[in-house]
Scaffold this motif. Sequence first.
Motif: not given
Length: 326
Positions: A43-66
């Motif tokens: 619901x949060x992803x859809x409400x705000x339009x986030x492209x992807x969702x991650x459980x942890x900060x390292x996972x998000x950073x490792x995915x790149x593109x920020x």
Amino acid sequence: MSRLRVGVVGAGNIATIAQLPTLVQRPDVELAALVSRRDDPGPLQRRWGFNRVFRTVPEALDAGGLDALFVLTPRGEHASAVEAGLRAGIDVFCEKPLASTVDDARKLADLADETGRILMVGFNRRFAPSYEAGRLAFGASGVDLCVAQKNRAGSEYRATFENAIHMIDLLRWYCGGEPVRVAATAYGDDPWQEDGLSAHITFSTGSTGILVAARNAGAWSERLEAYGKMTTARIEAPDSVAITAGGVTTVRTMSAEAYGWSTATQTLGFAQAVGHFLDRVADREQPLTSGREALRTQELLDLILETAGLPTQEQPGREWTSHAQR
């Protein structure tokens, strides 16, 4: 025009009220990643339009593109997320306070300098129109005397650290310089849950700041009065400021009509703080509330707590909740 790819860590109450409504309206921002530990972040992803969702900060950073990271979690989680973002080579906006301890805040401010990244802390009161107007009335040299008060109905764990820190930051901004003498007293049975606190601060500029925080006042109120140069500023936050200069008093009221029926997002400076950060990412200048500035505010807060006989560390084993819940 390429858009700034933003990651957001934590999408609790404060994020949905303060930062996300501004970010989602910016055409130059892409909400690229959300970090949330909720069982169902859909619901949060859809409400705000986030492209992807991650459980942890390292996972998000490792995915790149920020390109930038907004850390909007409870304060106990700030340090690790901010450090990870800076070490990943991206700019970071962090909710106040920067960290749970002065030592951690200092390390983060140093790391921002070492990595050449923009680090800003969300002391949004400096960007609120009423407080800005009051500070502007005194020019670059600041005020001679400033009294800042924030009451909030009921008490809470580490109330001064969580709420009155805003007023401490405003005292530094209005008075200028750094503290040279502090006297402070507190009352209440629980040293980690102050019922009230007052402080008298002498700054290196010769200015005097007075802090008042009453947690058992029975009502929320926030006000500031400043004096000097035959000028007076009286602010009833978030939406009223009276300036007296040359024998004439001018009163400004931030009406709903003037702000397009806006909420505290504009009147308390949250939206302006986000815009300021994005501008600093673009021009690479230091933010008004940089990590280094936030560190100095936190150092003064610790000095006030110590002088009042209160702890500066978190209480071991104590559960803590926040308006920044993830």
